[in-house]
Design a protein around this motif. Structure first.
Motif, PDB file in Angstrom:
ATOM      1  N   LEU A   4       0.835  -1.204   0.000  1.00 56.97           N
ATOM      2  CA  LEU A   4       0.000   0.000   0.000  1.00 56.97           C
ATOM      3  C   LEU A   4       0.869   1.254   0.000  1.00 56.97           C
ATOM      4  CD1 LEU A   4      -2.877  -0.735   2.575  1.00 56.97           C
ATOM      5  CD2 LEU A   4      -2.685  -1.411   0.181  1.00 56.97           C
ATOM      6  N   ALA A  54      -2.941 -10.931   0.940  1.00 50.52           N
ATOM      7  CA  ALA A  54      -2.865  -9.591   1.518  1.00 50.52           C
ATOM      8  C   ALA A  54      -4.255  -8.987   1.691  1.00 50.52           C
ATOM      9  CB  ALA A  54      -1.992  -8.698   0.637  1.00 50.52           C
ATOM     10  N   PHE A  56      -8.525  -8.885   0.684  1.00 47.69           N
ATOM     11  CA  PHE A  56      -9.165  -8.690  -0.604  1.00 47.69           C
ATOM     12  C   PHE A  56     -10.294  -7.661  -0.546  1.00 47.69           C
ATOM     13  CE2 PHE A  56     -12.351  -9.935  -3.860  1.00 47.69           C
ATOM     14  CZ  PHE A  56     -11.593  -9.646  -4.976  1.00 47.69           C
TER      15      PHE A  56
ATOM     16  N   TRP B 125      -5.933 -13.816  -9.216  1.00 49.71           N
ATOM     17  CA  TRP B 125      -6.656 -12.835  -8.395  1.00 49.71           C
ATOM     18  C   TRP B 125      -6.340 -12.944  -6.909  1.00 49.71           C
ATOM     19  CZ3 TRP B 125     -11.622 -13.542  -5.513  1.00 49.71           C
ATOM     20  CH2 TRP B 125     -11.931 -14.872  -5.285  1.00 49.71           C
ATOM     21  N   THR B 126      -5.628 -13.969  -6.475  1.00 45.38           N
ATOM     22  CA  THR B 126      -5.286 -14.047  -5.053  1.00 45.38           C
ATOM     23  C   THR B 126      -3.916 -13.426  -4.760  1.00 45.38           C
ATOM     24  OG1 THR B 126      -4.393 -16.253  -5.419  1.00 45.38           O
ATOM     25  CG2 THR B 126      -6.649 -16.133  -4.635  1.00 45.38           C
ATOM     26  N   PRO B 128      -1.148 -10.814  -3.793  1.00 51.20           N
ATOM     27  CA  PRO B 128      -1.152  -9.532  -3.078  1.00 51.20           C
ATOM     28  C   PRO B 128      -1.098  -8.376  -4.067  1.00 51.20           C
ATOM     29  CG  PRO B 128       0.254 -11.076  -1.922  1.00 51.20           C
ATOM     30  CD  PRO B 128      -0.161 -11.756  -3.220  1.00 51.20           C
ATOM     31  N   GLY B 129      -1.993  -7.404  -3.872  1.00 56.49           N
ATOM     32  CA  GLY B 129      -2.092  -6.285  -4.809  1.00 56.49           C
ATOM     33  C   GLY B 129      -3.384  -6.309  -5.599  1.00 56.49           C
ATOM     34  N   VAL B 130      -4.107  -7.433  -5.549  1.00 56.43           N
ATOM     35  CA  VAL B 130      -5.416  -7.506  -6.204  1.00 56.43           C
ATOM     36  C   VAL B 130      -6.493  -7.331  -5.130  1.00 56.43           C
ATOM     37  CG1 VAL B 130      -6.998  -8.837  -7.631  1.00 56.43           C
ATOM     38  CG2 VAL B 130      -4.525  -9.110  -7.925  1.00 56.43           C
ATOM     39  N   TYR B 131      -7.366  -6.357  -5.351  1.00 55.12           N
ATOM     40  CA  TYR B 131      -8.443  -6.075  -4.400  1.00 55.12           C
ATOM     41  C   TYR B 131      -9.754  -5.865  -5.139  1.00 55.12           C
ATOM     42  CZ  TYR B 131      -4.826  -5.470  -0.897  1.00 55.12           C
ATOM     43  OH  TYR B 131      -3.781  -5.694  -0.043  1.00 55.12           O
ATOM     44  N   SER B 132     -10.840  -5.918  -4.375  1.00 55.52           N
ATOM     45  CA  SER B 132     -12.127  -5.558  -4.968  1.00 55.52           C
ATOM     46  C   SER B 132     -12.182  -4.038  -5.111  1.00 55.52           C
ATOM     47  CB  SER B 132     -13.272  -6.052  -4.084  1.00 55.52           C
ATOM     48  OG  SER B 132     -13.357  -5.290  -2.902  1.00 55.52           O
ATOM     49  N   ILE B 147      -3.983   1.260  -3.124  1.00 54.10           N
ATOM     50  CA  ILE B 147      -3.641  -0.166  -3.062  1.00 54.10           C
ATOM     51  C   ILE B 147      -2.326  -0.469  -3.772  1.00 54.10           C
ATOM     52  CG2 ILE B 147      -6.014  -0.968  -2.730  1.00 54.10           C
ATOM     53  CD1 ILE B 147      -5.992  -1.712  -5.774  1.00 54.10           C
ATOM     54  N   PHE B 253     -10.926  -4.727  -8.993  1.00 51.80           N
ATOM     55  CA  PHE B 253     -11.946  -5.148  -9.953  1.00 51.80           C
ATOM     56  C   PHE B 253     -13.183  -5.686  -9.249  1.00 51.80           C
ATOM     57  CE2 PHE B 253     -11.922  -9.935 -10.395  1.00 51.80           C
ATOM     58  CZ  PHE B 253     -11.094 -10.192  -9.312  1.00 51.80           C
TER      59      PHE B 253
END
Lengths: 96, 451
Positions: A4, A54, A56, B125-126, B128-132, B147, B253
């Protein structure tokens, strides 16, 4: 390297804690997730493959950001505030 | 003593509480968050200094109004923040507050549990660095963080352009916006969207702002794969049969939102298939009454309609509760709220046309794609169970553990249903409904039971 990036609200008192036994520092008002991911790249490892995770959803739904505190409690990093002196550990590791 | 309980302190729950208090009741308001407001109007920690306009943009006035309403009501409510409701049975809710378990008898309950992102997984998609998309917004709004340093936004739905805009405005490097919707769909949707010209105008504003600031926006663009060792390093995407790629260190995403219905399920509400939401939703009448005489439903948790509708639905459900208690309520107000809600529903139909669900996702998903991130179940494993003859989603879950992990299918449930329907050839509404189980979120060992 951090995952981050801080863009705002940098002017807050620093809080020292330990991450896997090593000294680390975050800011007052950080969640554990923010403190850990501005200092590192992951929060936990998957129970099965051991791959790093990390979080989600950041809203308490996905349950993929659990970390452990010194008293044995497992907490969701996205919804637990950082406190000075916390001893945080990240669980699991990639199978050898 | 049995209480009148509201679960969830977002726009719906707060307006419901305000309405009950105005009629002389003292409801109990339970909220999992430390500070009320819900997700869209989520508050930053108390020692943060950004202004409401900085945090909520065009919605600042509404956000502040919701927060002030809760602040003013505090003394007139039994307000319990930091409280998870993890089970419901026999007229009682089981709660967890600061590590202590409790049980709360209710005479009536208004369920305002909100929504989370609807996620259609892609390979990688799992990482680190991928978020909703919702997560990316929370990182910024609630923690002042991006992020990553080079962020791609993808998927569809109103949040897509909004969050990309908020990131760029806050100084983050937005690499691109990949909208899975073809431009033609948005043109077709215009008549429905014109029912709420202001909301439409905001969407267009975000988009043109991005373009004006040199941020590429691609339509009919579909995520293919996220690549990286230990964290996101690049991603691949496809547009009209051509493969493209970006270097980036973060991806946000989602494809719209999904209702959080697990509590309504445990309460015993009857569910019906809702084609617009592509989901089973607890049945409710135009006032918010569920199939049960003591349960009312309001806000995005009962069907995605957005924050403005949630405020009105919260008030309307509270008025229905009051009517059912024999209290006098203003019939003009109830009629007004129902008319407004109906109009927003029409707009919602337009939004669904503007951001249509990517129907091809399930058929295109590779066998190796990890569908369930808790139990690490792949699309291929789910397809294999379906090929063995299982098509009912709870049976499929029993066979391969998809949706059985810690999140209870919140994240993968919608996608799993799409895969099962696609592989079995059955319609999405005929493969059953993923049942909720208590506890709806994990409980720690050694929970203390309050005296």
């Amino acid at each position: 390297m951090a995952l981050l990036t801080r863009l705002a609200e940098g002017d807050r008192p620093a809080l020292d804690f330990t991450l896997d036994g090593k000294p680390a520092s975050g800011l007052q008002g950080d969640t554990l997730l923010t403190a850990l991911l501005t200092a590192g790249e992951f929060l936990r490892h998957s129970d099965f493959s051991g791959e790093p995770r990390a979080g989600f959803c950041l809203m308490g739904a996905c349950q993929d950001c659990w970390v452990r505190l010194a008293d044995g409690r497992r907490v969701r990093a996205c919804s637990t505030m950082l406190e000075a002196g916390q001893q945080v550990s990240r669980e699991g590791s990639k199978p050898a | 003593m049995s209480e009148i309980v509201i679960v969830g302190a977002g726009p719906a729950g707060i307006r419901a509480a305000q309405t009950l208090v105005a009629h002389g009741l003292r409801p109990c308001l339970l909220d999992e968050a430390a500070r009320g407001g819900g997700q869209i109007y989520r508050r930053q920690p108390e020692n943060f200094r950004r202004s409401p306009v900085k945090l909520y943009g065009f919605e600042a006035r509404k956000a502040v109004a919701i927060h002030q309403t809760l602040d003013h009501l505090r003394e007139q409510l039994d307000y319990r923040p930091d409280t998870l409701v993890w089970n419901a049975e026999d007229g009682a809710l089981d709660t967890l507050q600061q590590g202590r378990a409790g049980r709360l008898d209710y005479s009536k309950v208004i369920v305002a549990t909100g929504a989370t992102d609807r996620v259609l997984p892609i390979p990688g998609w799992t990482l680190p660095g991928v978020y909703s998309l919702g997560a990316a917004q929370i990182a910024l709004k609630y923690q002042g963080c991006a992020i990553g340093q080079r962020v791609v936004f993808a998927g569809s739905g109103p949040l897509l352009y909004l969050v990309a805009y908020q990131y760029a405005k806050a100084g983050a490097k937005v690499v691109a916006v990949l909208d899975s919707t073809p431009f033609s769909a948005q043109c077709r949707a215009l008549p429905g969207l014109l029912r709420q010209p202001l909301t439409l105008a905001k969407g267009l504003y975000y988009r043109s702002w991005l373009t004006a600031h040199g941020i590429p926006v691609h339509q009919d663009a579909h995520l293919q794969q996220v690549d990286g060792e230990q964290r996101v390093q690049s991603l691949r995407w496809r547009q009209g049969g051509v493969l493209h790629s970006f270097d980036c260190d973060a991806l946000a995403f989602a494809h719209g939102l999904r209702s959080e219905t697990q509590l309504a399920d445990l309460l015993g509400c009857r569910f019906a298939w809702n084609p617009l939401n592509r989901a089973w939703l607890p049945e409710r009448d135009s006032a918010g009454r569920s199939s049960l005489s003591d349960v009312y439903l309001a806000g995005d948790g009962a069907g995605i309609m957005g924050a403005d509708a949630a405020e009105m639905a919260g008030e309307r459900a509270a008025l229905a509760l009051l009517e059912d208690l024999g209290r006098a309520v203003d019939p003009q107000r109830t009629a007004f709220l129902e008319t407004r809600l109906q109009r927003i529903d029409g707009f919602r139909q337009g939004l669904e046309q503007a951001f249509p669900f990517p129907e091809r996702w399930a058929a295109d998903a590779p066998d190796t794609l990890m569908l369930c991130r808790c139990e690490e179940v792949s699309v291929g494993e789910v397809r294999a169970v379906v090929r063995e003859g299982h098509w009912e989603i709870n049976r499929v879950k029993a066979h391969c553990r998809v949706g059985m992990g810690r999140c209870q299918g919140r994240i993968c449930g919608a996608a799993a249903a799409e895969i099962i329907a696609s592989e079995s050839g059955l319609a999405l509404d005929s493969i059953g409904r993923l049942r909720a189980q208590a506890p709806i979120k994990p409980l720690p060992f050694g929970v203390e039971v309050a005296p």
